[in-house]
Design an enzyme around this catalytic site. Structure first.
Site, PDB file in Angstrom:
ATOM      1  N   ARG A  55       0.764  -1.343   0.033  1.00 12.81           N
ATOM      2  CA  ARG A  55       0.084   0.038   0.050  1.00 12.81           C
ATOM      3  C   ARG A  55       0.842   1.098  -0.006  1.00 12.81           C
ATOM      4  NH1 ARG A  55      -4.696   0.841  -1.733  1.00 12.81           N
ATOM      5  NH2 ARG A  55      -5.522  -0.821  -0.427  1.00 12.81           N
ATOM      6  N   GLN A  74      -9.519  -5.579  -9.326  1.00 11.35           N
ATOM      7  CA  GLN A  74      -9.121  -4.391 -10.125  1.00 11.35           C
ATOM      8  C   GLN A  74      -7.545  -4.526 -10.027  1.00 11.35           C
ATOM      9  OE1 GLN A  74     -10.475  -0.969  -8.376  1.00 11.35           O
ATOM     10  NE2 GLN A  74      -9.153  -1.044  -6.488  1.00 11.35           N
ATOM     11  N   ARG A  79       1.114  -6.428  -9.790  1.00 12.83           N
ATOM     12  CA  ARG A  79       1.528  -5.841  -8.251  1.00 12.83           C
ATOM     13  C   ARG A  79       1.816  -6.832  -7.236  1.00 12.83           C
ATOM     14  NH1 ARG A  79      -3.397  -2.387  -6.143  1.00 12.83           N
ATOM     15  NH2 ARG A  79      -5.120  -3.996  -6.433  1.00 12.83           N
ATOM     16  N   HIS A 151       0.557   3.705 -10.499  1.00 14.90           N
ATOM     17  CA  HIS A 151      -0.334   4.153  -9.575  1.00 14.90           C
ATOM     18  C   HIS A 151       0.428   4.847  -8.209  1.00 14.90           C
ATOM     19  CE1 HIS A 151      -3.612   4.077  -6.456  1.00 14.90           C
ATOM     20  NE2 HIS A 151      -4.437   3.541  -7.391  1.00 14.90           N
ATOM     21  N   ASP A 196     -11.858  10.669  -7.136  1.00 13.94           N
ATOM     22  CA  ASP A 196     -11.310   9.500  -7.847  1.00 13.94           C
ATOM     23  C   ASP A 196     -11.709   9.706  -9.338  1.00 13.94           C
ATOM     24  OD1 ASP A 196     -11.664   5.872  -7.168  1.00 13.94           O
ATOM     25  OD2 ASP A 196     -10.742   7.052  -8.616  1.00 13.94           O
ATOM     26  N   GLU A 255      -1.651   9.397 -11.421  1.00 14.37           N
ATOM     27  CA  GLU A 255      -1.411   7.963 -12.101  1.00 14.37           C
ATOM     28  C   GLU A 255      -1.265   8.094 -13.611  1.00 14.37           C
ATOM     29  OE1 GLU A 255      -4.270   5.183 -10.288  1.00 14.37           O
ATOM     30  OE2 GLU A 255      -4.205   6.477  -8.747  1.00 14.37           O
TER      31      GLU A 255
HETATM   32  O1  TA6 Z   1      -6.473   4.658  -8.830  1.00 12.15           O
HETATM   33  C1  TA6 Z   1      -7.899   4.851  -7.923  1.00 12.15           C
HETATM   34  C2  TA6 Z   1      -8.437   3.497  -7.494  1.00 12.15           C
HETATM   35  O2  TA6 Z   1      -8.846   2.783  -8.799  1.00 12.15           O
HETATM   36  C3  TA6 Z   1      -9.517   3.765  -6.572  1.00 12.15           C
HETATM   37  O3  TA6 Z   1     -10.591   3.716  -7.164  1.00 12.15           O
HETATM   38  C4  TA6 Z   1      -9.205   3.014  -5.500  1.00 12.15           C
HETATM   39  O4  TA6 Z   1      -9.742   1.740  -5.554  1.00 12.15           O
HETATM   40  C5  TA6 Z   1      -7.548   2.842  -5.374  1.00 12.15           C
HETATM   41  O5  TA6 Z   1      -7.456   2.561  -6.890  1.00 12.15           O
HETATM   42  C6  TA6 Z   1      -6.737   1.878  -4.780  1.00 12.15           C
HETATM   43  O6  TA6 Z   1      -6.954   0.669  -5.175  1.00 12.15           O
HETATM   44  P1  TA6 Z   1      -6.236  -0.754  -4.602  1.00 12.15           P
HETATM   45  O7  TA6 Z   1      -6.800  -1.821  -5.036  1.00 12.15           O
HETATM   46  O8  TA6 Z   1      -5.092  -0.764  -4.556  1.00 12.15           O
HETATM   47  O9  TA6 Z   1      -7.068  -0.661  -2.990  1.00 12.15           O
END
Ligand code: TA6
EC number: 5.1.3.15
Length: 286
Positions: A55, A74, A79, A151, A196, A255
């Site tokens: 993180r 997502q 990573r 990111h 966001d 990002e």
């Molecule tokens: O980049 C923004 C985002 O897509 C947010 O919507 C939030 O979900 C963030 O990424 C962090 O995502 P993660 O999967 O690392 O908790």
């Protein structure tokens, strides 16, 4: 050099700046000025337990950004897995200032992404600059599509002390309004709530001005058409186990991304490249 899993390399440059890159995720976790000031945000609650993504720092979101692709989770899987250290050298005999790490995927293990690829990340530390270059090579026989992002979590003095320059009048998708397309009518982007956004065809130069520290981050992207801006604010921060409740105040994500403008289609044998150069400096009079 045999690099153990979850090991990291330390980069140094001649003026004293330093950076750290983990083989887990090819993940930049630290960038310090020549005076030892940390420029990258890393959560105090970050979990260094694979396959969990670290993180903070610069997670490499690939082969998917967000939910913009076929994968059920997502930000893809790069990573979450170990890269192989391929290069660690530098311009000065005493300091390694550049490293390359590679993720080779054989197309097996993620049924929603059965396409072999080689993802290479090269991180180079300069005097007041950090450069990260991604290359993606389709090592299979079928074309595939991908979205991606660097990111990047910037460390800031306080979220109410920063403004973003360069995104004014740009179109963006608001992830807090079901990706509704809007236009940023602010001259400079300020932060008073969860933010966001996926800025579409964003300018290649974006700046973070931190009046609390007097620092400016100048981000120059190449190959990434879009730019994501994210701060989780209070409620979202409280829901993240690996993120302190108050930490939203000291971080901001900008990002470079292949996201809302559409996926990259890569033919067999072809290579895509994208990069970001981040320069930091003190605003005059700061
Ligand atoms: O980049 C923004 C985002 O897509 C947010 O919507 C939030 O979900 C963030 O990424 C962090 O995502 P993660 O999967 O690392 O908790």
């Amino acid at each position: 050099m045999s690099i153990k899993f979850m090991d990291k390399v330390v980069l140094r440059e001649e003026k004293g700046g330093a950076a750290e890159v983990y083989t887990h995720g090819g993940h930049v976790t630290s960038w310090k000025t020549s005076l030892g000031k940390e420029l990258i945000f890393l959560s105090k609650k970050a979990i260094f337990e694979p396959p969990k993504a670290i993180r903070g720092g610069v997670p490499i979101c690939f082969p998917q950004f967000g939910m913009m692709g076929p994968m059920p989770t997502q930000h893809g899987f790069a990573r979450n897995v170990n890269f192989v250290l391929k290069r660690l050298d530098g311009v000065a005999p005493t300091a390694c200032n550049t490293t390359s790490m590679v993720l080779r995927y054989d197309g097996k293990g993620h049924e929603t992404f059965p396409y072999p690829f080689e993802l290479r990340s090269t991180v180079t530390l300069g005097d007041s600059t950090l450069t990260q270059e991604l290359s993606v090579t389709n090592t299979g026989t079928q074309p595939f599509q991908f979205t991606c992002a660097l990111h990047t979590y910037f460390r800031i003095s306080a979220i109410d002390q920063v403004k973003i320059k360069g995104l004014s009048k740009c179109r963006y998708l608001d992830n807090l309004q079901e990706m509704r397309e809007l236009t940023d009518d602010q001259t400079e982007l300020l932060f008073q709530r969860e933010t966001d956004r996926v800025y579409l065809a964003a300018p290649d130069s974006i700046e973070i001005h931190d009046s609390g520290s007097g620092r400016v981050f100048e981000i120059t992207k190449t190959g990434f058409p879009d730019a994501v801006v994210w701060n989780p604010w209070v409620d979202k921060a409280a829901k993240m186990a690996d993120f302190g409740d108050e930490e939203y105040k000291e971080m901001l994500c900008i990002e470079p991304a292949v996201a809302g403008s559409g996926a990259v289609s890569l033919e067999a044998g072809m290579t895509w490249r994208g990069s970001q150069v981040i320069r930091h400096y003190q605003a005059s009079g700061a």
